[in-house]
Scaffold this motif. Structure first.
Motif, PDB file in Angstrom:
ATOM      1  N   LEU A 376       0.839  -1.194   0.000  1.00  0.00           N
ATOM      2  CA  LEU A 376       0.000   0.000   0.000  1.00  0.00           C
ATOM      3  C   LEU A 376       0.873   1.243   0.000  1.00  0.00           C
ATOM      4  O   LEU A 376       1.740   1.408   0.853  1.00  0.00           O
ATOM      5  CB  LEU A 376      -0.906   0.012   1.234  1.00  0.00           C
ATOM      6  CG  LEU A 376      -1.775   1.264   1.432  1.00  0.00           C
ATOM      7  CD1 LEU A 376      -2.751   1.424   0.265  1.00  0.00           C
ATOM      8  CD2 LEU A 376      -2.530   1.187   2.757  1.00  0.00           C
ATOM      9  N   GLU A 377       0.651   2.091  -1.007  1.00  0.00           N
ATOM     10  CA  GLU A 377       1.311   3.390  -1.066  1.00  0.00           C
ATOM     11  C   GLU A 377       0.254   4.465  -0.831  1.00  0.00           C
ATOM     12  O   GLU A 377      -0.816   4.437  -1.439  1.00  0.00           O
ATOM     13  CB  GLU A 377       1.960   3.608  -2.430  1.00  0.00           C
ATOM     14  CG  GLU A 377       2.569   5.007  -2.595  1.00  0.00           C
ATOM     15  CD  GLU A 377       2.988   5.313  -4.025  1.00  0.00           C
ATOM     16  OE1 GLU A 377       3.482   6.438  -4.273  1.00  0.00           O
ATOM     17  OE2 GLU A 377       2.802   4.430  -4.899  1.00  0.00           O
ATOM     18  N   VAL A 378       0.556   5.404   0.063  1.00  0.00           N
ATOM     19  CA  VAL A 378      -0.343   6.519   0.333  1.00  0.00           C
ATOM     20  C   VAL A 378       0.279   7.780  -0.263  1.00  0.00           C
ATOM     21  O   VAL A 378       1.343   8.216   0.178  1.00  0.00           O
ATOM     22  CB  VAL A 378      -0.576   6.703   1.849  1.00  0.00           C
ATOM     23  CG1 VAL A 378      -1.541   7.863   2.101  1.00  0.00           C
ATOM     24  CG2 VAL A 378      -1.114   5.422   2.467  1.00  0.00           C
ATOM     25  N   ARG A 379      -0.362   8.321  -1.283  1.00  0.00           N
ATOM     26  CA  ARG A 379       0.101   9.562  -1.905  1.00  0.00           C
ATOM     27  C   ARG A 379      -0.617  10.740  -1.267  1.00  0.00           C
ATOM     28  O   ARG A 379      -1.851  10.763  -1.219  1.00  0.00           O
ATOM     29  CB  ARG A 379      -0.162   9.533  -3.407  1.00  0.00           C
ATOM     30  CG  ARG A 379       0.657   8.478  -4.150  1.00  0.00           C
ATOM     31  CD  ARG A 379       0.268   8.426  -5.627  1.00  0.00           C
ATOM     32  NE  ARG A 379       1.072   7.442  -6.350  1.00  0.00           N
ATOM     33  CZ  ARG A 379       0.829   7.057  -7.588  1.00  0.00           C
ATOM     34  NH1 ARG A 379      -0.210   7.571  -8.257  1.00  0.00           N
ATOM     35  NH2 ARG A 379       1.593   6.156  -8.179  1.00  0.00           N
ATOM     36  N   VAL A 380       0.163  11.699  -0.796  1.00  0.00           N
ATOM     37  CA  VAL A 380      -0.384  12.845  -0.081  1.00  0.00           C
ATOM     38  C   VAL A 380       0.103  14.123  -0.753  1.00  0.00           C
ATOM     39  O   VAL A 380       1.276  14.221  -1.144  1.00  0.00           O
ATOM     40  CB  VAL A 380       0.041  12.830   1.412  1.00  0.00           C
ATOM     41  CG1 VAL A 380      -0.633  13.960   2.168  1.00  0.00           C
ATOM     42  CG2 VAL A 380      -0.286  11.495   2.046  1.00  0.00           C
ATOM     43  N   GLU A 381      -0.777  15.090  -0.854  1.00  0.00           N
ATOM     44  CA  GLU A 381      -0.468  16.328  -1.559  1.00  0.00           C
ATOM     45  C   GLU A 381       0.033  17.408  -0.594  1.00  0.00           C
ATOM     46  O   GLU A 381      -0.580  17.667   0.443  1.00  0.00           O
ATOM     47  CB  GLU A 381      -1.740  16.818  -2.259  1.00  0.00           C
ATOM     48  CG  GLU A 381      -1.511  17.786  -3.373  1.00  0.00           C
ATOM     49  CD  GLU A 381      -2.821  18.104  -4.091  1.00  0.00           C
ATOM     50  OE1 GLU A 381      -3.098  17.449  -5.101  1.00  0.00           O
ATOM     51  OE2 GLU A 381      -3.565  18.974  -3.624  1.00  0.00           O
ATOM     52  N   LEU A 382       1.168  18.006  -0.955  1.00  0.00           N
ATOM     53  CA  LEU A 382       1.704  19.116  -0.160  1.00  0.00           C
ATOM     54  C   LEU A 382       0.934  20.403  -0.431  1.00  0.00           C
ATOM     55  O   LEU A 382       0.347  20.583  -1.501  1.00  0.00           O
ATOM     56  CB  LEU A 382       3.183  19.343  -0.488  1.00  0.00           C
ATOM     57  CG  LEU A 382       4.163  18.233  -0.095  1.00  0.00           C
ATOM     58  CD1 LEU A 382       5.515  18.481  -0.750  1.00  0.00           C
ATOM     59  CD2 LEU A 382       4.309  18.154   1.420  1.00  0.00           C
ATOM     60  N   ILE A 383       0.943  21.304   0.544  1.00  0.00           N
ATOM     61  CA  ILE A 383       0.342  22.623   0.353  1.00  0.00           C
ATOM     62  C   ILE A 383       1.348  23.568  -0.302  1.00  0.00           C
ATOM     63  O   ILE A 383       1.013  24.351  -1.186  1.00  0.00           O
ATOM     64  CB  ILE A 383      -0.136  23.199   1.706  1.00  0.00           C
ATOM     65  CG1 ILE A 383      -1.300  22.362   2.251  1.00  0.00           C
ATOM     66  CG2 ILE A 383      -0.565  24.656   1.555  1.00  0.00           C
ATOM     67  CD1 ILE A 383      -1.769  22.786   3.622  1.00  0.00           C
ATOM     68  N   ASP A 384       2.611  23.452   0.116  1.00  0.00           N
ATOM     69  CA  ASP A 384       3.671  24.340  -0.371  1.00  0.00           C
ATOM     70  C   ASP A 384       4.721  23.518  -1.126  1.00  0.00           C
ATOM     71  O   ASP A 384       5.409  22.681  -0.529  1.00  0.00           O
ATOM     72  CB  ASP A 384       4.308  25.073   0.814  1.00  0.00           C
ATOM     73  CG  ASP A 384       5.370  26.079   0.378  1.00  0.00           C
ATOM     74  OD1 ASP A 384       5.607  26.213  -0.845  1.00  0.00           O
ATOM     75  OD2 ASP A 384       5.959  26.722   1.269  1.00  0.00           O
ATOM     76  N   ALA A 385       4.854  23.753  -2.426  1.00  0.00           N
ATOM     77  CA  ALA A 385       5.789  22.978  -3.247  1.00  0.00           C
ATOM     78  C   ALA A 385       7.240  23.211  -2.864  1.00  0.00           C
ATOM     79  O   ALA A 385       8.107  22.364  -3.117  1.00  0.00           O
ATOM     80  CB  ALA A 385       5.590  23.321  -4.722  1.00  0.00           C
ATOM     81  N   SER A 386       7.546  24.345  -2.230  1.00  0.00           N
ATOM     82  CA  SER A 386       8.935  24.647  -1.866  1.00  0.00           C
ATOM     83  C   SER A 386       9.491  23.643  -0.869  1.00  0.00           C
ATOM     84  O   SER A 386      10.714  23.472  -0.747  1.00  0.00           O
ATOM     85  CB  SER A 386       9.039  26.063  -1.295  1.00  0.00           C
ATOM     86  OG  SER A 386       8.337  26.160  -0.065  1.00  0.00           O
ATOM     87  N   LEU A 387       8.606  22.958  -0.158  1.00  0.00           N
ATOM     88  CA  LEU A 387       9.049  21.962   0.818  1.00  0.00           C
ATOM     89  C   LEU A 387       9.780  20.810   0.137  1.00  0.00           C
ATOM     90  O   LEU A 387      10.615  20.136   0.764  1.00  0.00           O
ATOM     91  CB  LEU A 387       7.840  21.435   1.606  1.00  0.00           C
ATOM     92  CG  LEU A 387       8.129  20.603   2.867  1.00  0.00           C
ATOM     93  CD1 LEU A 387       8.856  21.463   3.898  1.00  0.00           C
ATOM     94  CD2 LEU A 387       6.839  20.063   3.460  1.00  0.00           C
ATOM     95  N   LEU A 388       9.491  20.589  -1.146  1.00  0.00           N
ATOM     96  CA  LEU A 388      10.146  19.512  -1.883  1.00  0.00           C
ATOM     97  C   LEU A 388      11.646  19.746  -2.022  1.00  0.00           C
ATOM     98  O   LEU A 388      12.411  18.818  -2.292  1.00  0.00           O
ATOM     99  CB  LEU A 388       9.514  19.372  -3.278  1.00  0.00           C
ATOM    100  CG  LEU A 388       8.074  18.828  -3.321  1.00  0.00           C
ATOM    101  CD1 LEU A 388       7.458  19.034  -4.696  1.00  0.00           C
ATOM    102  CD2 LEU A 388       8.060  17.349  -2.952  1.00  0.00           C
ATOM    103  N   GLU A 389      12.067  20.986  -1.835  1.00  0.00           N
ATOM    104  CA  GLU A 389      13.485  21.323  -1.969  1.00  0.00           C
ATOM    105  C   GLU A 389      14.243  21.215  -0.642  1.00  0.00           C
ATOM    106  O   GLU A 389      15.454  21.381  -0.607  1.00  0.00           O
ATOM    107  CB  GLU A 389      13.607  22.750  -2.528  1.00  0.00           C
ATOM    108  CG  GLU A 389      12.939  22.921  -3.889  1.00  0.00           C
ATOM    109  CD  GLU A 389      12.917  24.371  -4.343  1.00  0.00           C
ATOM    110  OE1 GLU A 389      13.537  25.208  -3.662  1.00  0.00           O
ATOM    111  OE2 GLU A 389      12.270  24.668  -5.371  1.00  0.00           O
ATOM    112  N   ILE A 390      13.503  20.977   0.439  1.00  0.00           N
ATOM    113  CA  ILE A 390      14.140  20.874   1.764  1.00  0.00           C
ATOM    114  C   ILE A 390      14.024  19.419   2.212  1.00  0.00           C
ATOM    115  O   ILE A 390      13.037  19.016   2.843  1.00  0.00           O
ATOM    116  CB  ILE A 390      13.484  21.823   2.783  1.00  0.00           C
ATOM    117  CG1 ILE A 390      13.373  23.230   2.208  1.00  0.00           C
ATOM    118  CG2 ILE A 390      14.274  21.837   4.085  1.00  0.00           C
ATOM    119  CD1 ILE A 390      12.587  24.184   3.089  1.00  0.00           C
TER     120      ILE A 390
END
Length: 441
Positions: A376-390
């Motif tokens: 089972l994979e749970v895909r969750v959506e971030l609110i702020d895309a900039s978090l992907l860089e940290i």
């Protein structure tokens, strides 16, 4: 908000009187089906069932269950009890996995349906001063028209916008002073998100929404809280339940106490069974809901297996109603995922996700077959895309979500964090599960 009872005689009836009425209506229904529906006549004959042999409500257990397969096998009109000239409306499901399930209504059926909905929307807080926008799709789906006629019956002003066209939905809300909405929980939340995105141009105080009459899909308490917070202004959500096989919306719904969904028991006789064995469970047990529509005559339903998992509380409610209350649907027996021997419902995942900062309310469950076991994979959506860089913060958030879900399910799962607005939005029922187990490697 005003809180009234639409039909005190029926909604506040003593249980002994209610059960006497249910038994009378059950016997009449069995006699009616025996004379008018070959499908039921043959079943009754095979199981030696007659109206006279039903002495108590519990005797219903001797009648076989009716299933969605029975409707599809008798498509389109094999389960109807009246000729087409006596029908005033026909509805049908989408039929995405075979023949649609077709249902029909006599004039009396429509009147009963409107009465059932009138009780539930009144219990939620709607009145003849309510301006309600219906964001369900109009057509063969029963949700929109079912609520439409019930709301008109109590004198509410109905705005039949149907589904989709979000910009127009929001414009009408602002311009018409809409104070109630009929929608799926996921679409109601999406509308709130879109309204907030345009808050610079149209401030949130331009919206007068106070009441949500949500249905057609499950809504956990956590998601409900999030919807109410997104709209703000004292917005109050209630849940209602029904399905086309049993009329449509109107079988049950929440009052302002929100302590279970009141069942219109003079019209519906409910049982809870073990999904695997078919055995009727003791009152208060959690299991699959089985419903007999006591008053439907166009296409009668006896012991219909809904596949929805719930339990029923027979204690009177503080609102004054004595009708039994079913809990919010936990999940569906046929939608339940079995991952490495553990039963998993999407609502469990939703409860774990809601309340975690930095993520939105949209998620997707991806099930795969790897080797000899399911994953089972749970895909969750971030609110702020900039978090992907940290990376460190991203990993910290991912672990928090992982640990919270694992604590509930007790199994190992994978958590994937995706960019904002990459998961699909739905104007109708949200499709949370992507099952890839049938795909070849």
């Amino acid at each position: 908000m005003e809180h009234r009872i639409w039909n005190k005689e029926m909604e506040c009836m003593k249980r002994s009187d209610l059960e006497k009425l249910q038994l009378e209506r059950l016997k009449a229904l069995i006699d009616y089906c025996d004379k008018n529906v070959k499908f039921y006549h043959d079943r009754f004959e095979k199981n030696n069932i007659t109206a006279d042999r039903i002495k108590t409500l519990s005797d219903i257990q001797y009648i076989p269950y009716t299933t969605k397969t029975d409707l599809r096998d008798n498509y389109p009109f094999g389960l109807f009890a009246v000729p087409k000239k006596e029908l005033v409306r026909i509805h049908a499901s989408s039929g995405t996995t075979g023949n649609p399930t077709v249902v029909g209504y006599t004039r009396d059926d429509l009147e009963n349906w409107s009465e059932q909905v009138a009780r539930l929307v009144t219990a939620a807080g709607a009145t003849d001063e309510t301006v309600v926008q219906i964001c369900f799709g109009y057509g063969m789906f029963t949700g929109a028209l079912g609520l439409h006629y019930g709301l008109e019956k109590i004198g509410a002003t109905v705005v039949p916008t149907s589904s989709g066209n979000t910009e127009k939905q929001l414009k009408f809300m602002r311009d018409f002073g809409t104070d109630a909405i009929v929608a799926t929980p996921s679409y109601c939340l999406y509308l709130a998100e879109c309204a907030r995105e345009k808050a610079g141009e149209f401030p949130m105080d331009n919206y007068k929404l106070k009441l949500g009459l949500l249905g057609s899909e499950g809504c956990t308490p956590e998601m409900r809280t999030q919807i109410e917070e997104r709209w703000g202004g004292g917005f109050f959500c209630t849940d209602n339940y029904g399905m086309s096989e049993l009329n449509g919306p109107g079988m049950s719904g929440e009052c302002y106490m929100r302590n279970g969904l009141h069942i219109n028991e003079d019209h519906f006789l409910c049982e809870v069974i073990d999904s695997q064995t078919g055995d009727v469970l003791e009152p208060g047990s959690t299991g699959e809901l089985v419903v007999t529509n006591l008053t439907k005559r166009g296409i009668p339903m006896i012991r219909y297996r809904t596949r929805d998992i719930t339990n029923i509380n027979y204690e009177p409610c503080k609102c004054g109603r004595t009708t039994a209350r079913m809990s919010k649907i936990i999940g569906r027996s046929d939608d339940m995922l079995k991952i490495r021997g553990v039963n998993v419902f999407p609502s469990q995942i939703e409860s774990a996700l809601i309340g975690i900062t930095s993520i939105g309310p949209h998620y997707q469950l991806v099930v795969r077959r790897e080797g000899f076991s399911d994953t089972l994979e749970v895909r969750v959506e971030l609110i702020d895309a900039s978090l992907l860089e940290i990376y460190s913060e991203l990993e910290k958030l991912r672990k928090k979500i992982h640990d919270r879900i694992k604590a509930i399910l007790g199994i190992e799962i994978k958590v994937s964090l995706v960019e904002p607005k990459t998961l699909e939005r739905f104007t109708g029922k949200a499709k949370r599960v992507l099952d890839l187990r049938g795909e070849s490697k």
